[in-house]
Design a protein around this motif. Sequence first.
Motif, PDB file in Angstrom:
ATOM      1  N   GLY A 146       0.953  -1.139   0.101  1.00 49.48           N
ATOM      2  CA  GLY A 146      -0.042   0.094  -0.041  1.00 49.48           C
ATOM      3  C   GLY A 146       0.856   1.198   0.083  1.00 49.48           C
ATOM      4  N   GLU A 147       0.203   2.221  -0.208  1.00 52.18           N
ATOM      5  CA  GLU A 147       0.863   3.649  -0.305  1.00 52.18           C
ATOM      6  C   GLU A 147       1.661   4.050   0.862  1.00 52.18           C
ATOM      7  OE1 GLU A 147      -0.083   8.363  -1.185  1.00 52.18           O
ATOM      8  OE2 GLU A 147      -1.390   6.549  -2.261  1.00 52.18           O
ATOM      9  N   ALA A 148       0.978   3.731   2.168  1.00 52.10           N
ATOM     10  CA  ALA A 148       1.654   4.267   3.307  1.00 52.10           C
ATOM     11  C   ALA A 148       3.050   3.173   3.611  1.00 52.10           C
ATOM     12  CB  ALA A 148       0.782   4.048   4.553  1.00 52.10           C
ATOM     13  N   MET A 149       3.007   1.812   3.337  1.00 51.76           N
ATOM     14  CA  MET A 149       4.132   1.198   3.301  1.00 51.76           C
ATOM     15  C   MET A 149       5.142   1.417   2.090  1.00 51.76           C
ATOM     16  SD  MET A 149       4.468  -3.090   3.503  1.00 51.76           S
ATOM     17  CE  MET A 149       3.759  -2.925   4.897  1.00 51.76           C
ATOM     18  N   ARG A 150       4.840   1.638   1.282  1.00 52.56           N
ATOM     19  CA  ARG A 150       5.785   2.009  -0.011  1.00 52.56           C
ATOM     20  C   ARG A 150       6.581   3.387   0.381  1.00 52.56           C
ATOM     21  NH1 ARG A 150       1.372   1.496  -3.544  1.00 52.56           N
ATOM     22  NH2 ARG A 150       1.395   3.461  -3.976  1.00 52.56           N
ATOM     23  N   ALA A 151       5.778   4.102   1.292  1.00 57.50           N
ATOM     24  CA  ALA A 151       6.542   5.483   1.538  1.00 57.50           C
ATOM     25  C   ALA A 151       7.453   5.207   2.641  1.00 57.50           C
ATOM     26  CB  ALA A 151       5.203   6.705   2.030  1.00 57.50           C
ATOM     27  N   THR A 152       6.864   4.503   3.624  1.00 57.17           N
ATOM     28  CA  THR A 152       7.798   4.137   4.786  1.00 57.17           C
ATOM     29  C   THR A 152       9.121   3.613   4.432  1.00 57.17           C
ATOM     30  OG1 THR A 152       6.044   3.894   6.333  1.00 57.17           O
ATOM     31  CG2 THR A 152       8.016   2.743   6.977  1.00 57.17           C
ATOM     32  N   CYS A 153       8.841   2.613   3.366  1.00 54.73           N
ATOM     33  CA  CYS A 153      10.126   1.828   2.633  1.00 54.73           C
ATOM     34  C   CYS A 153      11.057   2.719   1.937  1.00 54.73           C
ATOM     35  CB  CYS A 153       9.627   0.720   1.749  1.00 54.73           C
ATOM     36  SG  CYS A 153       9.061  -0.670   2.727  1.00 54.73           S
ATOM     37  N   ALA A 154      10.435   3.754   1.064  1.00 56.66           N
ATOM     38  CA  ALA A 154      11.238   4.932   0.375  1.00 56.66           C
ATOM     39  C   ALA A 154      12.127   5.714   1.408  1.00 56.66           C
ATOM     40  CB  ALA A 154      10.177   5.800  -0.319  1.00 56.66           C
ATOM     41  N   GLU A 202      11.484  -0.210  -9.970  1.00 54.57           N
ATOM     42  CA  GLU A 202      11.477  -0.919  -8.700  1.00 54.57           C
ATOM     43  C   GLU A 202       9.921  -0.734  -8.125  1.00 54.57           C
ATOM     44  OE1 GLU A 202      16.216  -1.110  -7.086  1.00 54.57           O
ATOM     45  OE2 GLU A 202      14.800   0.414  -6.402  1.00 54.57           O
ATOM     46  N   THR A 203       9.762  -1.745  -7.355  1.00 56.70           N
ATOM     47  CA  THR A 203       8.438  -1.630  -6.473  1.00 56.70           C
ATOM     48  C   THR A 203       8.514  -2.557  -5.138  1.00 56.70           C
ATOM     49  OG1 THR A 203       5.915  -1.810  -6.664  1.00 56.70           O
ATOM     50  CG2 THR A 203       7.288  -3.763  -7.640  1.00 56.70           C
ATOM     51  N   VAL A 204       7.686  -2.156  -4.291  1.00 52.61           N
ATOM     52  CA  VAL A 204       7.776  -2.939  -3.120  1.00 52.61           C
ATOM     53  C   VAL A 204       6.496  -3.830  -3.054  1.00 52.61           C
ATOM     54  CG1 VAL A 204       7.321  -2.415  -0.622  1.00 52.61           C
ATOM     55  CG2 VAL A 204       8.578  -0.855  -1.937  1.00 52.61           C
ATOM     56  N   ILE A 205       6.642  -5.029  -2.538  1.00 53.73           N
ATOM     57  CA  ILE A 205       5.867  -6.133  -2.529  1.00 53.73           C
ATOM     58  C   ILE A 205       5.828  -6.627  -1.352  1.00 53.73           C
ATOM     59  CG2 ILE A 205       5.817  -6.671  -4.870  1.00 53.73           C
ATOM     60  CD1 ILE A 205       7.522  -9.307  -4.038  1.00 53.73           C
ATOM     61  N   ARG A 206       4.704  -7.483  -0.935  1.00 52.59           N
ATOM     62  CA  ARG A 206       4.854  -7.910   0.485  1.00 52.59           C
ATOM     63  C   ARG A 206       4.234  -9.449  -0.006  1.00 52.59           C
ATOM     64  NH1 ARG A 206       0.162  -5.470   3.835  1.00 52.59           N
ATOM     65  NH2 ARG A 206       0.834  -6.877   5.224  1.00 52.59           N
ATOM     66  N   ILE A 207       5.083 -10.436   0.923  1.00 57.62           N
ATOM     67  CA  ILE A 207       4.963 -11.822   0.863  1.00 57.62           C
ATOM     68  C   ILE A 207       4.749 -12.229   2.183  1.00 57.62           C
ATOM     69  CG2 ILE A 207       5.823 -12.123  -1.331  1.00 57.62           C
ATOM     70  CD1 ILE A 207       8.324 -13.065   0.227  1.00 57.62           C
ATOM     71  N   PRO A 208       3.926 -13.378   2.599  1.00 57.80           N
ATOM     72  CA  PRO A 208       3.742 -13.906   3.731  1.00 57.80           C
ATOM     73  C   PRO A 208       4.883 -14.464   4.416  1.00 57.80           C
ATOM     74  CG  PRO A 208       2.816 -15.142   2.406  1.00 57.80           C
ATOM     75  CD  PRO A 208       2.788 -13.930   1.731  1.00 57.80           C
ATOM     76  N   ALA A 209       5.255 -14.258   5.670  1.00 55.57           N
ATOM     77  CA  ALA A 209       6.556 -14.848   6.254  1.00 55.57           C
ATOM     78  C   ALA A 209       6.413 -16.457   6.441  1.00 55.57           C
ATOM     79  CB  ALA A 209       6.518 -14.466   7.855  1.00 55.57           C
ATOM     80  N   ARG A 210       5.387 -16.991   6.270  1.00 52.65           N
ATOM     81  CA  ARG A 210       5.302 -18.324   5.783  1.00 52.65           C
ATOM     82  C   ARG A 210       6.080 -18.907   4.763  1.00 52.65           C
ATOM     83  NH1 ARG A 210      -0.169 -16.950   5.457  1.00 52.65           N
ATOM     84  NH2 ARG A 210      -0.897 -16.666   3.646  1.00 52.65           N
ATOM     85  N   MET A 211       6.284 -18.196   3.752  1.00 53.88           N
ATOM     86  CA  MET A 211       7.165 -18.358   2.524  1.00 53.88           C
ATOM     87  C   MET A 211       8.571 -18.697   3.025  1.00 53.88           C
ATOM     88  SD  MET A 211       4.873 -16.743  -0.498  1.00 53.88           S
ATOM     89  CE  MET A 211       5.969 -17.447  -1.838  1.00 53.88           C
ATOM     90  N   VAL A 212       8.992 -18.192   3.904  1.00 55.55           N
ATOM     91  CA  VAL A 212      10.409 -18.096   4.266  1.00 55.55           C
ATOM     92  C   VAL A 212      11.152 -19.421   3.797  1.00 55.55           C
ATOM     93  CG1 VAL A 212      12.374 -17.947   6.255  1.00 55.55           C
ATOM     94  CG2 VAL A 212      10.407 -16.269   6.113  1.00 55.55           C
ATOM     95  N   PRO A 213      10.696 -20.606   4.088  1.00 51.64           N
ATOM     96  CA  PRO A 213      11.361 -21.900   3.584  1.00 51.64           C
ATOM     97  C   PRO A 213      11.496 -21.806   1.988  1.00 51.64           C
ATOM     98  CG  PRO A 213       9.502 -22.266   5.257  1.00 51.64           C
ATOM     99  CD  PRO A 213       9.376 -21.060   4.987  1.00 51.64           C
ATOM    100  N   LEU A 214      10.364 -21.350   1.097  1.00 52.82           N
ATOM    101  CA  LEU A 214      10.451 -21.311  -0.210  1.00 52.82           C
ATOM    102  C   LEU A 214      11.693 -20.319  -0.587  1.00 52.82           C
ATOM    103  CD1 LEU A 214       6.921 -21.406  -1.104  1.00 52.82           C
ATOM    104  CD2 LEU A 214       8.648 -23.066  -1.529  1.00 52.82           C
TER     105      LEU A 214
END
Length: 85
Positions: A39-47, A56-68
């Motif tokens: 979302g916009e707020a998260m992208r701004a915080t990351c920026a 480039e872009t910011v994406i989110r993935i669930p922590a349960r994907m850490v093994p993958l």
Amino acid sequence: MALLFVGTDPESGGGNCPAVWVDTDHEQPELVLQGWTAGEAMRATCAADSPPAENETVIRIPARMVPLIRKACDAAEHASSTPQL
């Protein structure tokens, strides 16, 4: 394009879910991640820490994907130590 499919979010209901690949077409392999658009707020915080470039872009993935992601990192390291034909 040589994409090695590693897997999808184990708790998603099938297609259209976060996923991980390794692109081995480069001298140094790259991870390719599919995730939810941040979302916009998260992208701004990351920026504030690291402004994204035009391609480039910011994406989110669930922590349960850490093994993958670990599996993809291992595959990328293995591919970088294997001579390209």
